[in-house]
Write a protein that holds these residues in place. Sequence first.
Motif, short mmCIF file in Angstrom:
data_model
loop_
_atom_site.label_atom_id
_atom_site.label_comp_id
_atom_site.label_asym_id
_atom_site.label_seq_id
_atom_site.Cartn_x
_atom_site.Cartn_y
_atom_site.Cartn_z
N HIS A 1338 0.82 -1.21 0.00
CA HIS A 1338 0.00 0.00 0.00
C HIS A 1338 0.86 1.26 0.00
CE1 HIS A 1338 -4.00 -1.92 1.53
NE2 HIS A 1338 -3.53 -2.49 0.43
N ILE A 1339 1.85 1.30 0.87
CA ILE A 1339 2.66 2.52 0.98
C ILE A 1339 3.41 2.77 -0.33
CG2 ILE A 1339 4.57 3.60 2.23
CD1 ILE A 1339 1.94 3.41 3.77
N LYS A 1340 3.95 1.74 -0.90
CA LYS A 1340 4.66 1.88 -2.17
C LYS A 1340 3.73 2.42 -3.26
CE LYS A 1340 6.62 -1.02 -5.81
NZ LYS A 1340 6.93 -2.40 -6.21
N ILE A 1365 1.46 10.25 4.19
CA ILE A 1365 2.33 9.08 4.30
C ILE A 1365 3.39 9.27 5.38
CG2 ILE A 1365 3.97 7.62 3.05
CD1 ILE A 1365 2.51 8.26 0.50
N VAL A 1366 4.08 10.41 5.33
CA VAL A 1366 5.17 10.61 6.28
C VAL A 1366 4.64 10.81 7.70
CG1 VAL A 1366 6.72 11.52 4.53
CG2 VAL A 1366 5.24 13.09 5.77
N LYS A 1371 9.37 7.23 10.15
CA LYS A 1371 10.74 6.73 10.09
C LYS A 1371 11.04 5.98 8.79
CE LYS A 1371 11.90 6.57 14.97
NZ LYS A 1371 12.59 5.82 16.03
N ARG A 1372 10.19 6.18 7.81
CA ARG A 1372 10.51 5.66 6.48
C ARG A 1372 11.34 6.70 5.76
NH1 ARG A 1372 7.36 1.66 4.02
NH2 ARG A 1372 8.55 2.22 2.18
N TRP A 1373 12.66 6.62 5.91
CA TRP A 1373 13.55 7.66 5.37
C TRP A 1373 13.47 7.71 3.84
CZ3 TRP A 1373 13.84 9.68 9.73
CH2 TRP A 1373 14.16 8.97 10.90
N ASP A 1374 13.19 6.56 3.23
CA ASP A 1374 13.09 6.57 1.78
C ASP A 1374 11.92 7.42 1.30
OD1 ASP A 1374 11.40 4.77 3.03
OD2 ASP A 1374 11.21 3.53 1.24
#
Length: 1447
Positions: A1338-1340, A1365-1366, A1371-1374
Motif C-alpha cells: 500500500h505505501i509503495k 504518508i510521512v 521513520k521511512r527515510w526513503d
Amino acid sequence: MAGKKRALEGGASGRKAKKAKSSSGNPHEKSQGEHSFTGDSAMMAEEVDFPRGGGTSLTALEVKEIRAEAIKEADKGILSNSNSRLQLKPEGPKRESLRIEHLNYKRIVPGMKILGQVVSVHPLVVVVSLPNQLVAHVPITKITSQLSRLLESMDVRSDASGESASDTVADNVPDLSELFHPGQYVRAVVANVHPPGTTDLAGLMRSRDEVVKASRRVELSLVPEEVNAGVRKSDLKDGYTMSAAVQSIEDHGYILDLGISGVSGFLSFKDAHMEGSDEKLRVGCLVDIAVLRLTSNGRTCNTTTDLKTLVATSVSEVSDVTSVLPGTLVQSLVTGVTSNGLNLQILGFFDATADEYHQSRVQRTPKVGQKIKARVLYNIPGTSPPRFSVSLSDHHLGLGIKSAAVDLEGPSLVDAFPIGTILDSVKISHVEPEQGLLVEVQPSVDGFVHISQVSDEHTPILSGTSGPWKIATLHKARVIGYHIFDGILQLSLRPSVFLQKFLQVGDIQVGEVIKGTVKRLTDSAVFVSLSERLDGVIWPNHYADVPLKYPAKRFKVGASIKCRVLTVEPERNRVVLTAKRTLMDTAQPILTSYEDVKIGTVTHGVIFAVSEKGLKVEFFNNVKATIPAREASETGAKLTEAFTPGKVTKVRIIAIHKDTRRIVASIRQATSVFAPTVTDVSSLSVGDIVQGAVIELQKANIVLSLQPSEARAHLSFVTLANIRGTTIPELRTSLKPGAIIDSLIVTSVEEGFVIVGKPEPPTKTKLSMDTVAIGQIVRGRVTRHGRSGAQAKLTARITGSLHPTDACDDYEVGNPFPAVGSALQAVVIGIDKSANHLTLSTRPSKLSPDSAKPPVDRELSSVEALKVGDTVRGFIKSVSEHGLFVMIGRGIDARVQIRELFDEEGGSFGQRNTRYIKDWKSRFVANQLVRGRILRHVVDVDNKKVEMTFKSGDLARNHSKLITFNDLQEGQKVMGKVKRIEQYGLFILIDDSKLSGLCHKSELSDNKDADVTIALRTFREGDRVKAIILSRDPEKKQLSLGLKPSYFAEDEDVEVTDDESLKGDGSSASEAEINEQNDLTHVSEESMEENLGEATEDDSEDDQPGISIENAPEEPSISSHRRQPLKLEGFQWFSNDAISEEDSGTGSSSEDETESRKKKRKKRKEIQQDLTAEMHTKNPESSADFERLLLGSPNSSYMWIQYMSFYLQMSEIDKARATGRRAVQTISFREEQERLNVWIALLNIENTYGSDATMESVFKDAARHNDSKAVHLRLAAIFEDTQKYEKAEEQYKRTCKKFGQSSKVWTLFAEHYLRRGRLEEARKLLSRSLQSLAKRKHIKTISKFAQLEYKLGDAERGRTIFEGIVDSHPKRWDLWSIYMDMEVKQGDIQHLRNIFSRVLAIKMTSHKAKSFFKKWLNLEHKLGDDEGAAAVKQRAIEWTQQAAAAS
C-alpha cells in the motif's frame, strides 16, 4: 397402434353408426353430427361388420344410450312384456370407470414426461412447480446440450488462459435469469428422484425457503433430446408444439435443435415473436415452438414462437404414444364423470383423467359424451394401455398464470392474496382423507389446506361427512403460500398461525425491536426463532456492546431474547439481528436507507473496518459510512489502537455523495462539546471569491470558517505564505484564531469541505466551456511541462496548453517555458470541448494587438505559410540517433538530418562530412533555440513535418526533380540498384526516380553458351548496376533493360559517378505492373527518425540532393552506417579465357581501342571478388546475408528483428511474421529476454499491419510463452505509443483485472490516465488498487501515485498525499527522500527547509542524519542562498552536539 384410429372431428372421416331398433319397429336414429366410437381394446386389429363370438362393434357409450332409451319406452307402457325381456343386452363387455389418482413423489419415476411452471430462478438451478402441489428442480447442466457445452468450454479456457480468458468466454454464456422467468411453462422429463432429506443437490445448497427445500427430491431435465425422445419426423405437422434449443444464430434467423435425428428447426427473426422485445435469443436458450411446415427435403422444419399460435393450435393425430408430449393441446371426449374428476378419451384412443384440481372454474362440469379441449400434463407411468393426466383449467389452456378474477386479465393470486392475508370465510368443497381439504375462497379461486395445517393438534385422517371438516362448512383461514401450477392458495386453519406476527421475511421492518427464542448457538452465529416459519441470525460482532468471551453463558437454547432488526434480505430469506444494548436502547435516529441520511444527523453506528486512513461504520439495512482519520479522533492517536471492529460509536453525518451513495461521517464532531460546523456547501462553487475567519492551525493547512455560509474550508500554509510574501514559520507565529483572510478563491468542494487558494484578478464572467470564445482572455497557473509545451490549470475542470512558439513574439527576449506554479494570463486560440481543454497564446501581439510591436518570430499556423529558403527559428523537440526535430510552430515540426547540421571545414554541399563528428549530440539539448532554413516542402501532410537545414549556402541542391517515364529514351544509359531477383531476370530501380525496369536473364551476358542461371545467383538485392534502356512501352509504362558488357564497350570509364546519373524535370510516374508505386502514408515521429537513418546511410555512395528515402522506400535499411554497395557494372561472370574478342568489343582493329579494352578488362578483374569476405564488416543487404549471420548468432534477437525489418521495408509482411515465428522457435528457451524481444516485435507488426483478430492471437501466444504480466503491459504501451488510446485503456483494464495484485500495473494505468488529462479517473484508481493489493504494497503504491501527481497532475495534491504518508510512517527515510526530490522540482526552497527541519527532528542514526544534512546543503547551494547554507551548517553542529549529549 393396434387399433384403428377414429377421428373426433369431421363427420366425413368416420363411418356411420349402426341403427338400433325397438321391438315395435320404430328406429332410433342418431343425429348426423354425432360420431361413432370404437372400442378401446388393444387386441382388436380392425372393425368388422359381423364379429365372431357374439361381440359387438358398439361402444360402451352407445350401449348405455340404447339401454336408457329402452327403459324410457318401457316406463311409458309402450311395451307389453316385462322390462327384463325388453331390455337390450350389450353385446360387449361393460366399460369400467378409470380411477383418478393424484400425483405424489412416490408415483414420480425417472423417464416420466411432465409439464411444469417455473417458480424461481437461481444462479445454478431452476425451481419448477408440478401438478398436485409438487415441486422439482432443474440443474443448469440439464437445460440444453448447447448450454452445457458452453459451460465446459468456459472451464477449459479458464484453466488454459487464466481469468481474463474466462471472463471473455463467460460473456457468451447466458445466465439462467436470462433464459427463464417465473410463471414460464416448461416441458420436462424426470431425470432422478432422490430420497427424502437429501441436501446440497444441484447447486441448491442450504436454503431457508421451504419450496426450494422440497424441490430437492425431484430432478428434471429440459434437454430437447430427452424431452422429445420418441417423436417421429411424420409428427412434425402444422400445429405440433414442442420445445427446442437455439443451436446457432444465422443471417436470417436461428437454427434450432429439436432433438430429432435428421431434422433441424429454423426460426426466422420475423417469426421469433418475443413479446415485443428486439433482444435476440442466445445460443443455448430453450424455446417453445409450434411447427409451421416441414420442407420438401424433410431436413428442415419451419417454426414460430408466437404465443397465440402456441395456445390455440391442437394436435389431432400422432404416430405413436411417445409423440404425445406434455403441454400438448388435444381434443377430448368425456367418457365418465366421478366425484373427484373426469374420465376422458384423447386423440381417439388414449384414456386420460382430470382430477378436481385441474377443472375449469368458469365452465360447468361437462357431461358424458361432450367434446372439450384439454392440455396434457403428464403420462401416468405403469399403465397399459398408456394413460395420461390432463387439465381443463383455464390458465393451463391459455398457458398463463392463474388470476384471481374470472378471466386471465385480472390480478394474479400473489398480488390479490399476499402471504399473511386472513380469509374470514372459506367453504370446504372436497376432502382428501389422508391429504387435506380443497376449499373455495371465491367463485374463481380455490385453496388447499394440508392435513398438517387444519389444527394445532395431530389429525390422522379427515372426514367429509362428519366432524368439523364436513363439506360445505365455513372456516377462517390464513394464506401461507401458493401452488403456482395448480393455481390455488396454500392455506392454514391452525389458530397458532393466526397469532403469528410474521409469516415471511418481507413482513419484518428494519429497526424494529422484536422478541425471539434462541434456537441454536454455533461458533459463527446465534440463530433466533422469530416465528414458526422465520428465523433470524446474530453475528458475533453484534452479540453485545463488548466482545463476549463465553457467548454460551448469555445465549442459552430455548431462552427468550430481545433484539433489533439490523437488515432484512428478502431475496436470501434472511433476517440479521443485533443484540447490542446501545443499538436497542438508542434514542438517536435510525438510518435504514440512503434517502434517510441528512447532513448534520447524529446517530449510532458499528465500526466494521479499521485502517490507518480511516474507519468504516455500518448503520441499519447495509447503510455504510466512511470516517476519515482526521475526523476519527481529536488526539491524533493511531486508529488501529483506539478503535476495534464491533465497537458502537456516535457519529455525525458531514457529507453525502448521492451519485456514488457514499457517506462521510465524523466522530469528532458528534461529541456534545463540539459545536456543529457542518453546513450545506451547495451554494458554493469553484471560482467564487470568499473570505473566512481562522478557526484552527493544522500541520499543513489553515482551517477557515467562510462567511456568511459558515462552511469549513482549508487553505494551505504554502499558498498563504506566497500571497503575503513571508515564510511559513513567520506565518504560524503571526496568524491567530479569529483572523480574517479576504479575497480567497474557491478551488474545490468535496466531502463537506471547501478548499480555497490564491486569489486571481476578478473576471467579468466565470470561465465555462459553454461560454468561452476564441480571443477571450483567461487566467490560470502552470502545472507542468510536457513535450508540446506548458500545461496550465484554468479551473477545476478546464485545462490549457501553451506551445513554446505561442509564448512570445521574440523567442530570445521572451519566456517560452514559464516556470511551474507561475500565474498565466493568455488569450484563447483553440477550444476542445470534448476534453475541456483550451489552446492558449501569450504573444503580446495576441493579447494587445493595437499596442504590441511587430513580432520578430512570426506565428506559423500551417505549413502552407512556409516557402523553400525561409529562415525560421524554433525549439528543439527531441534529439534522435539520426538528427533533430525542431518545433517551429504549433503542431508543425521540422526534421533536420545529421548531414544538414554543420558546415564542416573542407566539406561542400556534395559531401557529407558530418559522419566524422562523433559527439554531435552534445551540442544540442531539448528546448534549445535554433535557427535554420526550410530545405524542402512537406514530408508528412497529416503531421505537418518539413525538412530544415542549419547549413549555409545555395539551397538549389535540394530541389532536383525526379526522372519521369517520358524523360527516358531507348538507348539511354542509366544507373540503378537491383530491387528484386526473379527466375526470369532482375528488376532494377533507376536512380533519381520511382521507376523500375526488367532486365531479362538473356540480357546479362554476351556469351550465348553461358549458363545465365549462375549469373542470376551472383547478383544480390541492393547491388548497384549500370544498364541501358532497350525498349519502352508507354501504354503499360514498362521498361526493358540490358546489362551486357558489349552495350558499354564504347564508354571511357566503367565506374559510374554521380555526374552520370540522370536527372529529369518531370514528376514521378506510376507503373501498371512491374513498378511498385510507394504512396506516402502517415509517418509518426519514430518512423521519421527511421527515415533520418535511411537518408544518411549512403553518405559515401553519392550526393544527389533530389533523391530521398521517401522517394524510394523499397530500399531496405538495416543499419544507420551501411557501407557503399559494390558496383557491379561490367562484372566478369565467367573465367577470363571464356571471354572472346567478340564479347568484349565490336571487332575494331584500332590499337587505341584495343588498349582501351585491356584497361576495361583490368578493371573488371579488380571488381570480381569474393562477396562473402566482408560479411563481418559489412552490414547484411539480402536475405542470404541474414541467413549466414544467423548461423553464427541464432540467439540474437537484434539480428532477428533486423531481419524482420528488412522484409517490412520491402512490404513483405507475411515473410516478416514468418521470420518472427521462426525466431521464437530457434532462440534457446534459456534466453528469455531475447525471446521476449522478438514477441514484442511481432506485436508491433500486428499493431501496424494486422487486424484485431491477428493481434489477439499473437498476444495470447506471447502471454503463454513469456511473463504474462510483462506482455500485457508491453501491449498497452504499444497501443499508447501509437496513439490508440481507447485500446490502451481497455488493455490496462484487462491487465488490472488479471494482475490486480501488482502495484506496477495500477501505477502505469494511472500514468496513462494522467497523460491523457483524465485526472479523476486516475485518482479513482488509487482506492481501487488498495482493495486489490496486499497491505505491504500500500505505501509503495500510494507513494507512486503521489509522484505521478507531482509529475503529471496537481502538485498540491501530491504534496497532501506525501504529508499523509510521512505522518503515518515518520521513520521511512526513503519516503522522506522521495518527498524531498519531488519538492526540488517545484523549486520552493522554503517548503524544502520545512521538510528537512521536520525529518531532522525525528530520532535517527548519525549516518542517516549526515546524508540528510548533505542533501540539504546541496539544495541550498542550488536553490537557496548563502544564509541558508550557513543555517544548515549551524543546524548540523547543533544536531551533533545534541546527539553526543544524549549518548
